[in-house]
Motif scaffolding. Structure first.
Motif, short mmCIF file in Angstrom:
data_model
loop_
_atom_site.label_atom_id
_atom_site.label_comp_id
_atom_site.label_asym_id
_atom_site.label_seq_id
_atom_site.Cartn_x
_atom_site.Cartn_y
_atom_site.Cartn_z
N VAL A 29 34.22 -49.00 40.64
CA VAL A 29 35.32 -49.12 39.71
C VAL A 29 35.47 -50.49 39.08
O VAL A 29 35.40 -50.71 37.90
CB VAL A 29 36.55 -48.53 40.29
CG1 VAL A 29 37.58 -48.34 39.09
CG2 VAL A 29 36.41 -47.11 40.55
N TRP A 88 34.85 -51.83 35.36
CA TRP A 88 35.62 -52.67 34.38
C TRP A 88 34.94 -54.03 33.92
O TRP A 88 35.03 -54.23 32.89
CB TRP A 88 36.84 -53.00 35.09
CG TRP A 88 37.76 -54.10 34.60
CD1 TRP A 88 38.43 -54.07 33.59
CD2 TRP A 88 37.92 -55.48 35.30
NE1 TRP A 88 39.25 -55.22 33.52
CE2 TRP A 88 38.96 -56.06 34.31
CE3 TRP A 88 37.62 -55.94 36.20
CZ2 TRP A 88 39.43 -57.56 34.57
CZ3 TRP A 88 37.71 -57.20 36.30
CH2 TRP A 88 39.09 -58.24 35.70
N LEU A 103 39.20 -46.21 33.48
CA LEU A 103 38.86 -46.71 34.90
C LEU A 103 39.14 -45.57 35.97
O LEU A 103 38.59 -45.15 36.95
CB LEU A 103 39.65 -47.95 35.22
CG LEU A 103 39.11 -49.20 34.65
CD1 LEU A 103 39.98 -50.39 35.31
CD2 LEU A 103 37.68 -49.45 35.29
#
Length: 221
Positions: free
Chosen positions: A136, A140, A150
């Motif tokens: 994750v 980003w 996200l």
């Protein structure tokens, strides 16, 4: 009144990204020192007491959120839920540490999961929380997406990996202490692109069949 994205990322005059990273490094050092002193036969309450001694030795100014150390099935509890009982850590067990500490006026926040013994399912669960966090975080960095995206991505990846993501845990603001005056809200509800040094990405997963989970969090920086 709805706050703008820029208002949700407001900081105080003392804020410095370098000091945020310094606070985060010390918070991670605390997590590792505490984990090194947790052992089978210890109760959750004893681990929390020990954690305060570690933090004092590191020169913390204060904690900004209660230290959570969760053993066994309590690893499924959310931040706001109390642990059930005061369990003993077993020889084959899983636990996590979640710390929020102020160093030099800036808020560190870190959390990770650890395993005693060699149970492969527990080790897989602990690894999965960290792996999902890393994926994750990479999303980003690479895509510059919103906080909402996200956590959509996190939930999708968790399902693909065979775990259940706890969507009641959606990350949050940090800053110079106290960040709460800026009312930034949850990262998972933030419609803008999160800036570095202001947001904690939290990942909490549950095993799909067994009564435990895992947790990992760190600063997006």
């Amino acid at each position: 009144m709805t706050l703008s994205n820029s208002a949700k990322e407001a900081t105080g005059a003392p804020y410095q990204l370098a000091l945020m990273k310094h606070a985060q490094r010390l918070t991670w050092e605390a997590v590792e020192r505490i984990a090194a002193n947790i052992h089978p036969g210890m109760r959750e309450s004893q681990a929390r007491e020990m954690s305060q001694q570690v933090l004092q030795a590191l020169g913390m100014q204060r904690i900004w959120h209660p230290t959570h150390i969760r053993f066994a099935s309590n690893t499924l509890k959310t931040f706001k839920e109390a642990s059930e009982g005061d369990p003993l850590l077993g020889e084959q067990d899983i636990y996590f540490i979640d710390m929020g500490v102020v160093f030099e006026g800036h808020e560190g926040d870190a959390g990770a999961t650890f395993v005693t013994g060699d149970d492969p399912h527990m080790h897989a669960c602990a690894r999965a929380a960290k792996t999902l966090f890393e994926e994750v975080e990479a999303h980003w960095r690479a895509q510059g997406v919103s906080g909402v995206e996200l956590y959509r991505f996190a939930a999708e990846r968790a399902q693909q990996m065979g775990w259940r993501l706890n969507m009641d845990i959606k990350g949050h603001r940090v800053s110079d202490f106290p960040h709460a005056i800026h009312r930034g809200g949850n990262l998972g509800d933030f419609a803008g692109q999160p800036s570095a040094g202001l947001w904690i990405l939290e990942i909490q997963i549950a095993h799909p069949e067994l009564p435990y989970g895992a947790f990992y969090e760190d600063l997006l920086s």
